[in-house]
Design a protein around this motif. Sequence first.
Motif, PDB file in Angstrom:
ATOM      1  N   PHE A   1     -97.572 -34.441  47.485  1.00  0.00           N
ATOM      2  CA  PHE A   1     -98.170 -35.718  47.079  1.00  0.00           C
ATOM      3  C   PHE A   1     -97.641 -36.772  48.050  1.00  0.00           C
ATOM      4  N   LYS A   2     -98.440 -37.080  49.034  1.00  0.00           N
ATOM      5  CA  LYS A   2     -97.954 -37.841  50.188  1.00  0.00           C
ATOM      6  C   LYS A   2     -97.491 -39.248  49.819  1.00  0.00           C
TER       7      LYS A   2
ATOM      8  N   GLY B   1    -106.932 -37.616  39.630  1.00  0.00           N
ATOM      9  CA  GLY B   1    -107.799 -37.003  40.646  1.00  0.00           C
ATOM     10  C   GLY B   1    -108.030 -35.530  40.344  1.00  0.00           C
ATOM     11  N   LEU B   2    -106.948 -34.854  39.952  1.00  0.00           N
ATOM     12  CA  LEU B   2    -107.051 -33.424  39.615  1.00  0.00           C
ATOM     13  C   LEU B   2    -107.974 -33.218  38.408  1.00  0.00           C
TER      14      LEU B   2
ATOM     15  N   TYR C   1    -114.832 -28.463  40.570  1.00  0.00           N
ATOM     16  CA  TYR C   1    -114.206 -28.262  41.877  1.00  0.00           C
ATOM     17  C   TYR C   1    -112.859 -27.575  41.673  1.00  0.00           C
ATOM     18  N   VAL C   2    -112.328 -27.061  42.768  1.00  0.00           N
ATOM     19  CA  VAL C   2    -111.039 -26.366  42.650  1.00  0.00           C
ATOM     20  C   VAL C   2    -109.917 -27.401  42.567  1.00  0.00           C
ATOM     21  N   PRO C   3    -109.173 -27.408  41.472  1.00  0.00           N
ATOM     22  CA  PRO C   3    -108.070 -28.387  41.396  1.00  0.00           C
ATOM     23  C   PRO C   3    -106.896 -27.963  42.277  1.00  0.00           C
ATOM     24  N   TYR C   4    -106.323 -28.915  42.944  1.00  0.00           N
ATOM     25  CA  TYR C   4    -105.169 -28.596  43.801  1.00  0.00           C
ATOM     26  C   TYR C   4    -104.069 -29.650  43.645  1.00  0.00           C
ATOM     27  N   LEU C   5    -102.907 -29.298  44.163  1.00  0.00           N
ATOM     28  CA  LEU C   5    -101.733 -30.162  43.986  1.00  0.00           C
ATOM     29  C   LEU C   5    -101.505 -30.998  45.241  1.00  0.00           C
ATOM     30  N   GLY C   6    -102.213 -32.072  45.344  1.00  0.00           N
ATOM     31  CA  GLY C   6    -102.005 -33.009  46.445  1.00  0.00           C
ATOM     32  C   GLY C   6    -102.886 -32.753  47.647  1.00  0.00           C
ATOM     33  N   LYS C   7    -103.018 -31.499  48.069  1.00  0.00           N
ATOM     34  CA  LYS C   7    -103.929 -31.167  49.163  1.00  0.00           C
ATOM     35  C   LYS C   7    -104.433 -29.754  48.942  1.00  0.00           C
TER      36      LYS C   7
END
Lengths: 635, 260
Positions: free
Chosen positions: B18-19, B41-42, B156-162
């Motif tokens: 998580f930038k 967002g997720l 959509y595919v959920p992802y952790l930050g990127k």
Amino acid sequence: MIMDFTKMYQEAVKKNQSILFDTYKLKRGIYILLDYHKTWEQNLDSIENSYVIIDRTETYVNKSLQEKFKKLDYYSSVLFDSSNKMVDLPGRKIHSITPLAFFMKEQTFLLDKKKEDMSAAEQKKVLFPDELKKHIEEFYQKLEQFDDGFLNLYPITAHKKKDKQQQLKERDQFFTENYPDLVSALKDPVRLNRNHDIRKYLIENMDQIILWLKAIKERTNFSNYVKIFFDVPVEDYQQEYKLYVVQKIYTVNDYCAIDGSNIVGLPSGDMTVNGKKPYLKHRTMRTEVPLRLSVDEAIARKDLYKWLESHGKFITQKYSYQELLKQDLRSEEGMYYLSLDTDSSVIYLDNVPFNARQRKVRVPFREIQYNKELKTYQETDKEIYDRAELFGWVNRFFFKNQLQGSWLTGEISVNQVITPTLQSIILQSRQAWFDFLFKGSASAIRPMINRLTLELITELIVTSERGGRTQILQAYYLRLGLLDCLDVKIDEMKGEDIMDYLSELYHNTDHDLDNNNFFAIENDRQFYYLAGQLTYYLAAQSEAANMTHDLYRPVMMAVGNPEKLKEQLEEMRKIYGYRLRHNYQRFNYAYAAVMGYSPDEKTTQLDKELMLAGLLSANLFFKKKTKNDEKEIDV
Amino acid sequence: MICLETVAFELKGKFAFFKKPDVNSKIYFTYSHIHKIALLGLLGSILGYGGYTQQYEAIREAGTNKDNQYPEFYQCLKHLNVAIVPHGDCGYFAKKIQSFNNSVGYASREEGGNLIVREQWLENPHWTIYLFKNNEMDTTVFENLKRAIIHRQSVYVPYLGKNDHMAVIDNPRVCESTLIRDVHEINSLYYEIPGIIFDDFADPPENSSFYYFEEMMPWKLDPKLNYYKFRTVCLTNKFIESIPRKSVFYKTEGKTLALL
């Protein structure tokens, strides 16, 4: 985290302004304080108490004056030492940024050659007296034009004339309400007259100032900068600085915006939207840039980086939450870890909710020391409770003292000590070691400690030459201690239990071998232990000048297959048989027992461990002479 | 007794990033935990809401208006109350800096075409996430979210930050949360509470020591330019002696949760 630091730094400076100047360093040069109300001659009367020379050794420093100059210098210097942030552009000759000070490199105007003797290139770099006066005049004109530049920070987006006028009106109102000091300074007659007087003073007296500086230089050599300050209250310096800093603190003023009562923008330093790196801009986001800070926050951020720099670069510094600016590490709360690169950009940072000191560590350990009187190595049980001491042991025995300086963030190069394998191990595991030894978190090292230490010991065995066995054994005991500490078991046995079991195995086997009766192996574990012992004894018979422990490799590789293992032992016995005495009963009994034994079970992890331990620990066959045996000497 | 319907699930993955926006010159660093906007967002990706790119395109086509003031996920979910309970070592996830190349020059437009990226990743992150139904939020949106999570559906595919770091959403469940007044400890991340007093004389929990974490994390988007607004987020196992009356906490599955 820089934001967290900035917030804390701002609060700390608010409470105690000296934080700002404690770590502030004056550059080399001569610093002079002049009163523009007095003539040059009058100033000259008291000049001995109005200047200091800062050189590398700081020999000529007048301490009280130096403290004053620190403040004045801070409020008169270019931001980030960047020539792009100067006011004197494009000339870049005058390095000060306010009308209250005059900074110039001494070689720019204290000339020791005549114009005719200089090349064209040299002439470009310097200012002759007349040019200098003209340059000062122009500099003060630039300052006047620069004064109201802060108004441009307010984004005017309208295209129609009417809308634009409305926005300009709103802009003026915004600055009058939120930055009244800046607005009032623009038309303050006292300020304008003062600036005019200072300019006049500089131009009129420059020739005499140059003569005096040359005389001083002959008497007490100084180099680099000539910095002239005018004796006005510090508050005036602060005001002039604010006029400058508001306009120059941001990387690009195009990203400035209004947020309530503040101007916000993209801060400079460790942050860029450089045209050469277009991916750093948020191209498909409305925000465009990653961060926007208020002027005060951006200044605090700039000062914070200076403060961080003062603690050193490359090495990972730690700062406790509560005592960030006092560096008191007793705090029982979280810690920050941070290191800076050569250009002061952050290359490592972490925020940990606990302090390593709070987290107890206990590593059972067996230390091997040489007893000079008995001329033998002795093993002593001890426990390590201190992470710094543990780091010392890990560094010494696993990494040959190569974890120095910026080992966490720096490059690890192959050299005479660091082999490519060791380099790879360090790169893979350094973060985990740091987490464990400095932060107090074992979550990264725990899953890898068994494999990692085994690889390290294998590498040590392969690369060590004759005589390094004690070091490797010490590393092996450290491995067992770490396994114990991190609660990693080998076939349900803890590291400390394995250490005890090894002693037991040694003494029982030794006792049985001493009895001249028929010797038989009791169980699989003793088989593997003894196989390790025999391997070392046989390899030690080699007469090679630079015998490496690579001799063990074939046997070690065969540890999973007992029959193969025995074959390899037999190979070694054949090679070094000419050195083995036929009547050395201890060896004969043990060798026969190993060759005649077939393990009941498949080789376990613990069996492999015992084989390795047998290889490394004190050797039963180098034990000193008993009644009927030949004398053998430990290596 | 005030009760709230709550959707809970375990959110984890092998890595997360998580930038942090505060430095961008050499290495990109990560927040220690998922922050609220990343979490929204997720959740938005699960429901198929548009993100920053869709918002950017909408602005390009129609100019700035109320509909595209925020990215769609934020517009729809900004009133959702969430609670985040970190696991790991006293709420700490190991971080490691990873270096990799992006040699596809046309994407980065890096000089020479080879972009070297250095990122700090969280290793094995795991949070328990609680989503609270409230009156401010559109009921249909909450019901859709609940259905999607419970039935393990995602647009959509959920992802952790990127999108290098796929998110694992595990053990989805519906539970009930009760508003509580007496608070002795807080088990989730919470915004810094001025006036909170911890019990300095209490003994730490068995086989553990006290820990305290704080970090400035994004909590909302600026309405004009959508940059992050920050607040200090805390996590501790310290016992609380007193806490200001206006603070709101819920008891869910035996844990005391603060709303973010």
